[in-house]
Scaffold this motif. Structure first.
Motif, PDB file in Angstrom:
ATOM      1  N   GLU A 240       1.126  -1.136  -0.006  1.00  0.00           N
ATOM      2  CA  GLU A 240       0.170   0.029   0.123  1.00  0.00           C
ATOM      3  C   GLU A 240       0.861   1.439  -0.084  1.00  0.00           C
ATOM      4  O   GLU A 240       2.162   1.249   0.244  1.00  0.00           O
ATOM      5  CB  GLU A 240      -0.783   0.035   1.309  1.00  0.00           C
ATOM      6  N   GLY A 241       0.259   2.325  -0.486  1.00  0.00           N
ATOM      7  CA  GLY A 241       1.006   3.536  -0.390  1.00  0.00           C
ATOM      8  C   GLY A 241       1.357   4.134  -1.461  1.00  0.00           C
ATOM      9  O   GLY A 241       1.968   5.172  -1.812  1.00  0.00           O
ATOM     10  N   LEU A 242       0.818   3.664  -2.632  1.00  0.00           N
ATOM     11  CA  LEU A 242       1.422   4.159  -3.990  1.00  0.00           C
ATOM     12  C   LEU A 242       0.793   5.560  -4.273  1.00  0.00           C
ATOM     13  O   LEU A 242       1.250   6.274  -4.736  1.00  0.00           O
ATOM     14  CB  LEU A 242       0.818   3.349  -5.127  1.00  0.00           C
ATOM     15  N   GLY A 243      -0.603   5.771  -3.740  1.00  0.00           N
ATOM     16  CA  GLY A 243      -1.304   6.980  -3.989  1.00  0.00           C
ATOM     17  C   GLY A 243      -1.932   7.043  -5.263  1.00  0.00           C
ATOM     18  O   GLY A 243      -3.019   7.781  -5.810  1.00  0.00           O
ATOM     19  N   ARG A 244      -2.086   5.936  -6.159  1.00  0.00           N
ATOM     20  CA  ARG A 244      -2.992   5.930  -7.218  1.00  0.00           C
ATOM     21  C   ARG A 244      -3.058   4.408  -7.502  1.00  0.00           C
ATOM     22  O   ARG A 244      -2.610   3.574  -6.845  1.00  0.00           O
ATOM     23  CB  ARG A 244      -2.149   6.366  -8.638  1.00  0.00           C
ATOM     24  N   SER A 245      -3.701   3.960  -8.717  1.00  0.00           N
ATOM     25  CA  SER A 245      -4.021   2.499  -8.990  1.00  0.00           C
ATOM     26  C   SER A 245      -2.694   1.814  -9.249  1.00  0.00           C
ATOM     27  O   SER A 245      -2.064   2.247 -10.252  1.00  0.00           O
ATOM     28  CB  SER A 245      -5.040   2.520 -10.279  1.00  0.00           C
ATOM     29  N   PHE A 246      -2.637   0.507  -8.619  1.00  0.00           N
ATOM     30  CA  PHE A 246      -1.488  -0.131  -9.144  1.00  0.00           C
ATOM     31  C   PHE A 246      -1.450  -0.447 -10.657  1.00  0.00           C
ATOM     32  O   PHE A 246      -0.299  -0.707 -11.211  1.00  0.00           O
ATOM     33  CB  PHE A 246      -1.657  -1.487  -8.343  1.00  0.00           C
ATOM     34  N   VAL A 247      -2.769  -0.740 -11.230  1.00  0.00           N
ATOM     35  CA  VAL A 247      -2.948  -1.415 -12.566  1.00  0.00           C
ATOM     36  C   VAL A 247      -2.336  -0.246 -13.581  1.00  0.00           C
ATOM     37  O   VAL A 247      -1.667  -0.626 -14.342  1.00  0.00           O
ATOM     38  CB  VAL A 247      -4.457  -1.671 -12.833  1.00  0.00           C
ATOM     39  N   ASP A 248      -2.520   1.097 -13.097  1.00  0.00           N
ATOM     40  CA  ASP A 248      -1.890   2.150 -13.982  1.00  0.00           C
ATOM     41  C   ASP A 248      -0.605   2.307 -14.004  1.00  0.00           C
ATOM     42  O   ASP A 248       0.044   2.324 -15.032  1.00  0.00           O
ATOM     43  CB  ASP A 248      -2.671   3.427 -13.463  1.00  0.00           C
TER      44      ASP A 248
END
Length: 687
Positions: A240-248
């Motif tokens: 967690e913690g990316l701040g946006r979609s992992f897929v993107d």
């Protein structure tokens, strides 16, 4: 001496020819006199002569040098000393590898090299030499550049051995790196998923589809993330913690349009806090919708970063608090001082007496608030004296019982013969009150709070968290509750100023930070143990003292000046704040003292130019525009060495204690001070 050394020792000339070797070296290596010392490492290092030359140059400048050299057969510690003109002594210590050290690179089934800062290959394993040949001396011969980045996917420029590799780069020391090359081509790997899953691979790797699901993972990746990572596990379930979609992020990497392919993410683990550096790489062959992720444990890095940010924040808050306190203390000195002057002209039967008492009491409350503000930055003035904890806790018990209420039971248990500690009694009471109030708030349905004080002797130093408690005699105070406890993720933050778990309006977040600052400034230590739903225990260590210390507390009796004998003498009062200067001047004149006033240091020195003027005492502020107090006093005492000094300041005494110590016959009076305190200190200095 070298003959009796238990390690192989040599003496070699500047050009490297062996002049002498002890019997241990002769039996182990069988090198002939006159041969080159660097021959010792032939077959173990790619370029042994450069290692010997580098260490020899360092010893020529520093007198000696030492370095741990990683060879194919393990680590060797080389020590060289400059012993005579053009002669060097060498000592070779073969170091045993700890059980948790990586295996020698020859045992690795994939290509591994040891390279220097500039990319020169110093050592290669068998797998590397078989795949690329033994004639490779630099990384540029394989990859068209000398610096390889951890997590990078790079293609070989070798015509005979083209291929795509994933790089893992590990620093051995400041001058050497171990570089592992993992083949990513389908032809080069036996695993059908194109992901090496051999437990021998010392790097956590993931293969992730652009749909965000994990396809495969190495055992070290599963261990780092504390997850089984079965095929189809969404990556968002473990990080967690990316701040946006992992897929993107994955799709952008697959298309080659992602500008930042490395992120610091937090692992979703319940046992502890783990941060992971994730580097994504496209596969240049195979399925274009599959991404290889290289993971690195970045917990220590993030911890150091958090500590640095915290120290910067505390420093900034401390500076802000110090500046606010200085200005605020000047205002409070003027308010409470002029209130004291008014109280001298009104008795209890006067209609204005009650209003003046209210002003005086609220000024004192404001002063206490400023002291609390300074406590967590450890800049408040403490009146240190021997304190009997048994007596202090006993006196405090009545107030504590009222604080905890009817639903909560307070239990005090103390050793009867506790040694004294050196502390500020009033501030120590504040610490205990803060801890007890927090314990009460942690038990909304009631319970028992235990306050225990006992003697303790540490035979060995105690290392806990970031603290180091020296061995010695201590008085240990424990405050224990049966409350809701503190979650593990919040424990490291509880001593931060303004951090609170209470609702808005119920707490300021200064209680524990104040307690921390007071304990640390008193030379003590504070620790916390807590388990959710089981309660919390705060443990305070205070060094025990044997000798009685002189009490430094200043009298606060408002009428002290009335009952004391009038002083006589000439005082030079230097204060840049006009209201404070006006109050202090009136107070001293009422006490029979002749007062000369100056608004800054330069004006004071100009007054002192009149050598016929007799001055008995300097009363000066410490921090002023232009020249500060200690500086001008030092200049003045060159011609008037017998004049005593009273320094006053809204800052803590420790901020200029070194300057004060260098000025003979000087004392410190903290702001805000009352009329009685000022006249008492001046009388003591004049007498």
């Amino acid at each position: 001496m070298l003959d009796r050394d238990i390690s192989p020792c040599f003496i070699a000339g500047k050009e490297g020819a062996i002049i002498y070797q002890n019997h241990i070296a002769q039996n182990r290596y069988a090198l002939e006199l006159g041969s080159s010392f660097s021959r010792l490492f032939n077959g173990l290092l790619a370029n042994p002569a450069s290692v010997v030359f580098r260490l020899q140059n360092k010893a020529s400048v520093l007198g000696s040098a030492r370095e741990d050299i990683v060879t194919r057969q393990g680590t060797v510690q080389l020590t060289v000393m400059y012993v005579a003109k053009n002669a060097f002594s060498w000592r070779v210590d073969e170091m045993r590898e700890p059980a948790n050290m990586p295996k020698p690179i020859d045992a690795r089934p994939y290509p591994v090299v040891i390279a220097s800062e500039n990319g020169a290959i110093q050592q290669m394993n068998t797998s590397f030499s078989k795949q690329f040949g033994q004639g490779i001396s630099s990384l540029e011969q394989l990859f068209s550049k000398s610096q390889l980045t951890d997590g990078e996917q790079i293609c070989s420029v070798s015509r005979s051995n083209p291929g795509s590799f994933l790089v893992q780069r590990t620093l051995i020391n400041t001058e050497q790196s171990e570089i592992c090359l993992f083949p990513l081509d389908a032809q080069s790997t036996s695993n059908e998923d194109n992901m090496p899953e051999n437990g021998d691979i010392p790097v956590p790797l993931l293969k992730i589809g652009t749909d965000g699901n994990v396809i495969s993972a190495t055992p070290l990746a599963k261990s780092l993330l504390a997850h089984t990572l079965e095929n189809g596990t969404p990556i968002s379930d473990v990080l967690e913690g990316l701040g946006r979609s992992f897929v993107d992020w994955l799709v952008e990497t697959a298309r080659g349009v992602s500008r930042n392919q490395t992120e610091f993410l937090k692992a979703k683990r319940s046992d502890k806090e783990v941060y992971v550096q994730v580097t994504l790489n496209r596969q240049k062959s195979g399925n274009p919708n599959e991404i290889v992720a290289v993971l690195n444990d970045a917990t220590e890095l993030k911890s150091l970063e958090a500590q640095f940010v915290q120290s910067q924040k505390m420093h900034a808050i401390g500076q802000l608090a110090g500046g606010v306190a200085h200005d605020f203390n000047n205002l409070l000195t003027a308010i409470s001082g002029h209130c004291d002057l008014l109280l001298l002209r009104h008795d209890q039967g006067d209609t204005d007496y009650g209003d003046l008492i209210q002003i005086h009491q609220n000024a004192n409350r404001a002063a206490a608030l400023v002291s609390q503000l300074l406590a967590f930055s450890r800049k408040q003035n403490l009146c240190l004296e021997p304190v009997d904890l048994v007596e202090t806790l006993s006196d405090l018990s009545h107030l504590l019982n009222r604080l905890v209420g009817e639903k909560t039971q307070l239990t005090l248990a103390n050793d009867p013969d506790l040694p004294a500690i050196c502390a500020d009694k009033r501030q120590l009471e504040q610490v205990v009150m803060n801890l007890v109030v927090n314990a009460r708030d942690a038990m909304p349905n009631g319970g028992e709070i235990r306050v225990n004080a006992q003697a303790c002797t540490l035979r060995e130093p105690l290392k806990r968290d970031q603290a180091f408690v020296p061995a010695g005699d201590y008085v240990v105070v424990r405050v224990t509750d049966e409350g809701i406890g503190i979650p593990p993720d919040r424990l490291p933050k509880i001593f931060e100023p303004f951090f609170t778990t209470k609702r808005q309006g119920e707490g300021t977040g200064l209680g524990l930070s104040t307690a921390y600052g007071i304990v640390k400034q008193s030379g003590g230590f504070i620790f916390v143990n807590s388990e959710p739903s089981k309660g919390t225990e705060f443990t305070l260590y205070f060094p025990a003292i044997e000798a009685e210390l002189e009490r430094t507390a200043l009298p606060t009796n408002l009428a002290a000046n009335e009952q004391s004998t009038k002083s006589q003498g000439v005082v030079l009062l230097v204060e840049d704040e006009a209201p404070v200067r006006a109050f202090a001047s009136r107070a001293l004149r009422m006490n029979g003292v002749t007062v000369l006033e100056a608004e800054d240091a330069e004006s004071a020195l100009k007054i002192l130019e009149d050598e016929t003027l007799k001055i008995d005492l300097f009363v000066t502020d410490v921090i002023m525009p232009g020249m500060d107090g200690p500086t001008w006093v030092k200049k003045a005492k060159l011609r008037r060495p017998d004049v005593k000094t009273v320094f006053v300041s809204g800052y803590a005494e420790e901020d200029f204690s070194d300057n004060q110590k260098s000025i003979r016959d000087s004392v410190f009076l903290p702001k805000p001070f009352s009329l009685g305190e000022l006249t008492q200190v001046v009388q003591q200095q004049l007498s």
